[in-house]
Write an enzyme that holds these catalytic residues in place. Structure first.
Site, PDB file in Angstrom:
ATOM      1  N   ASP A  42      11.469 -43.024 -30.604  1.00  0.00           N
ATOM      2  CA  ASP A  42      10.749 -43.448 -31.805  1.00  0.00           C
ATOM      3  C   ASP A  42      11.434 -44.669 -32.388  1.00  0.00           C
ATOM      4  O   ASP A  42      12.667 -44.703 -32.491  1.00  0.00           O
ATOM      5  CB  ASP A  42      10.754 -42.328 -32.855  1.00  0.00           C
ATOM      6  CG  ASP A  42      10.195 -41.027 -32.313  1.00  0.00           C
ATOM      7  OD1 ASP A  42       8.969 -40.872 -32.300  1.00  0.00           O
ATOM      8  OD2 ASP A  42      11.011 -40.163 -31.898  1.00  0.00           O
TER       9      ASP A  42
ATOM     10  N   GLU B 262      11.233 -40.469 -23.936  1.00  0.00           N
ATOM     11  CA  GLU B 262      10.411 -40.896 -25.079  1.00  0.00           C
ATOM     12  C   GLU B 262      11.329 -41.149 -26.257  1.00  0.00           C
ATOM     13  O   GLU B 262      12.364 -40.482 -26.405  1.00  0.00           O
ATOM     14  CB  GLU B 262       9.392 -39.800 -25.402  1.00  0.00           C
ATOM     15  CG  GLU B 262       8.410 -40.135 -26.518  1.00  0.00           C
ATOM     16  CD  GLU B 262       8.798 -39.598 -27.877  1.00  0.00           C
ATOM     17  OE1 GLU B 262       8.056 -39.841 -28.847  1.00  0.00           O
ATOM     18  OE2 GLU B 262       9.876 -38.948 -27.985  1.00  0.00           O
TER      19      GLU B 262
ATOM     20  N   HIS C  39      11.473 -35.635 -24.348  1.00  0.00           N
ATOM     21  CA  HIS C  39      11.071 -35.934 -25.726  1.00  0.00           C
ATOM     22  C   HIS C  39      12.283 -36.300 -26.582  1.00  0.00           C
ATOM     23  O   HIS C  39      13.203 -35.488 -26.756  1.00  0.00           O
ATOM     24  CB  HIS C  39      10.375 -34.701 -26.310  1.00  0.00           C
ATOM     25  CG  HIS C  39       9.815 -34.897 -27.667  1.00  0.00           C
ATOM     26  ND1 HIS C  39      10.123 -34.065 -28.722  1.00  0.00           N
ATOM     27  CD2 HIS C  39       8.943 -35.812 -28.155  1.00  0.00           C
ATOM     28  CE1 HIS C  39       9.462 -34.452 -29.799  1.00  0.00           C
ATOM     29  NE2 HIS C  39       8.736 -35.502 -29.478  1.00  0.00           N
TER      30      HIS C  39
ATOM     31  N   GLU D 243       7.473 -44.853 -28.887  1.00  0.00           N
ATOM     32  CA  GLU D 243       6.544 -44.605 -29.990  1.00  0.00           C
ATOM     33  C   GLU D 243       6.892 -45.464 -31.198  1.00  0.00           C
ATOM     34  O   GLU D 243       8.036 -45.471 -31.662  1.00  0.00           O
ATOM     35  CB  GLU D 243       6.560 -43.139 -30.411  1.00  0.00           C
ATOM     36  CG  GLU D 243       5.595 -42.859 -31.564  1.00  0.00           C
ATOM     37  CD  GLU D 243       5.618 -41.429 -32.052  1.00  0.00           C
ATOM     38  OE1 GLU D 243       5.151 -41.199 -33.188  1.00  0.00           O
ATOM     39  OE2 GLU D 243       6.097 -40.546 -31.310  1.00  0.00           O
TER      40      GLU D 243
ATOM     41  N   HIS E 252      13.442 -40.744 -35.481  1.00  0.00           N
ATOM     42  CA  HIS E 252      12.133 -40.101 -35.621  1.00  0.00           C
ATOM     43  C   HIS E 252      11.674 -40.040 -37.073  1.00  0.00           C
ATOM     44  O   HIS E 252      10.609 -40.551 -37.423  1.00  0.00           O
ATOM     45  CB  HIS E 252      12.154 -38.696 -35.033  1.00  0.00           C
ATOM     46  CG  HIS E 252      10.868 -37.964 -35.230  1.00  0.00           C
ATOM     47  ND1 HIS E 252      10.624 -37.159 -36.327  1.00  0.00           N
ATOM     48  CD2 HIS E 252       9.729 -37.950 -34.495  1.00  0.00           C
ATOM     49  CE1 HIS E 252       9.389 -36.671 -36.245  1.00  0.00           C
ATOM     50  NE2 HIS E 252       8.828 -37.133 -35.157  1.00  0.00           N
TER      51      HIS E 252
END
Length: 296
Positions: free
Chosen positions: A75, A73, A46, A156, A88
């Protein structure tokens, strides 16, 4: 910079889409060659291995690679001058020294700063002095580092409602960096968002890209989400075996069962619980803990 040839538009791949839509394996399919791994959820780092290095930095990617984690992962947001960066929060103050460098620019929104201004910020010291001087990476640099480690990416789109057109821009950057080729589309890339409209836009623009919706739609809504999302990715507290079974019973846009990748699990007991519920993947700040707990 990537040494892959750059393209000028995402549409260069549209004529190839049909090749990928039929018979494209799920992102967990690689484990099917290993019977033990096939029974274990995929483990995703993450924001990189953010329990051990500052989130969404190249150092967090490096740490995930050091731990042997194949999926990371991140952002993605957009600067004032149109650069895609990996961050993020929609503001810069939690994970950088922006208040010191630009004290008069509150509330320090990502979208209010140019890429050059953001590149001046220290994105590591807040986590530990060991990482002092770490920078907010551009998406291009992030993709290069993930590719250098031969890792895979769960990307994301963060707050896409604040960045009109970011879906197409992100796809273009992925294409420019070689991430929309046959190999990556098959099992190395997923694009997700909390915003269903954004996920649908990604699917409409490039149907071969696998997508995920972050949330817990009702079971009566799953068929509509399955028109554009390959994954339903709920918070771990929402995960039950009945819900996972219901999701996995629905075929997604590529003709395969929808997958469930849950977030954010950082302890062994909860990792084992959601694994027993049948999730396909677990997103974690400490991915080695989850891997060791579930045998992934």
């Amino acid at each position: 910079m990537s040494n892959r040839p750059r393209t000028t538009a995402v549409s260069v791949l549209l004529g190839m889409t049909a090749m990928f839509l039929a018979g494209t394996p799920s992102i967990a399919a690689a484990s099917e060659q290993d019977p033990e791994a096939a029974d274990s959820p995929l483990v995703v780092a993450h924001r990189g291995a953010s329990g051990y290095a500052p989130e969404n930095t190249l150092a967090a990617v490096d740490k995930a690679a050091e731990l042997g984690i194949e999926w990371v992962e991140n952002d993605v947001q957009r600067t004032r001058d149109g650069e895609l960066v990996v961050m993020h929060d929609t503001t810069l103050d939690r994970t950088t020294d922006v208040e010191r460098v630009y004290p008069d620019r509150a509330p320090w929104r990502v979208s209010d700063f140019t890429a050059e201004e953001i590149a001046r910020l220290d994105a590591g010291s807040w986590f530990d002095e060991e990482f002092a001087g770490a920078r907010v990476p551009t998406l291009e640099k992030y993709l290069d580092r993930v590719g250098a480690h031969d890792q895979n990416l769960l990307l994301e789109l963060k707050s896409p409602q604040d960045y009109p057109g970011i879906e197409g821009e992100t796809l273009k950057e992925l294409s420019n960096e070689g991430w929309l080729d046959r190999e990556h589309l098959r099992d190395r890339l997923v694009v997700q968002s909390f915003e269903a409209d954004s996920v649908r836009t990604v699917h409409d623009l490039e149907p071969a890209v696998r997508t995920g919706f972050l949330g817990t739609p009702g079971t009566d809504e799953l068929a509509s989400y399955a028109e554009f999302a390959d994954q339903i990715n709920p918070r771990h507290t929402d995960v039950t075996k009945d819900y996972v079974d219901a999701v996995q019973a629905v075929p997604g846009p590529h003709g395969e069962p929808l997958e469930v990748h849950t977030w954010t699990v950082d302890d062994a007991t909860e990792a084992r619980r959601v694994a027993e519920a049948g999730v396909n993947g677990i997103i974690s700040n400490v991915p080695d803990v989850v891997r060791d707990a579930t045998g992934g």
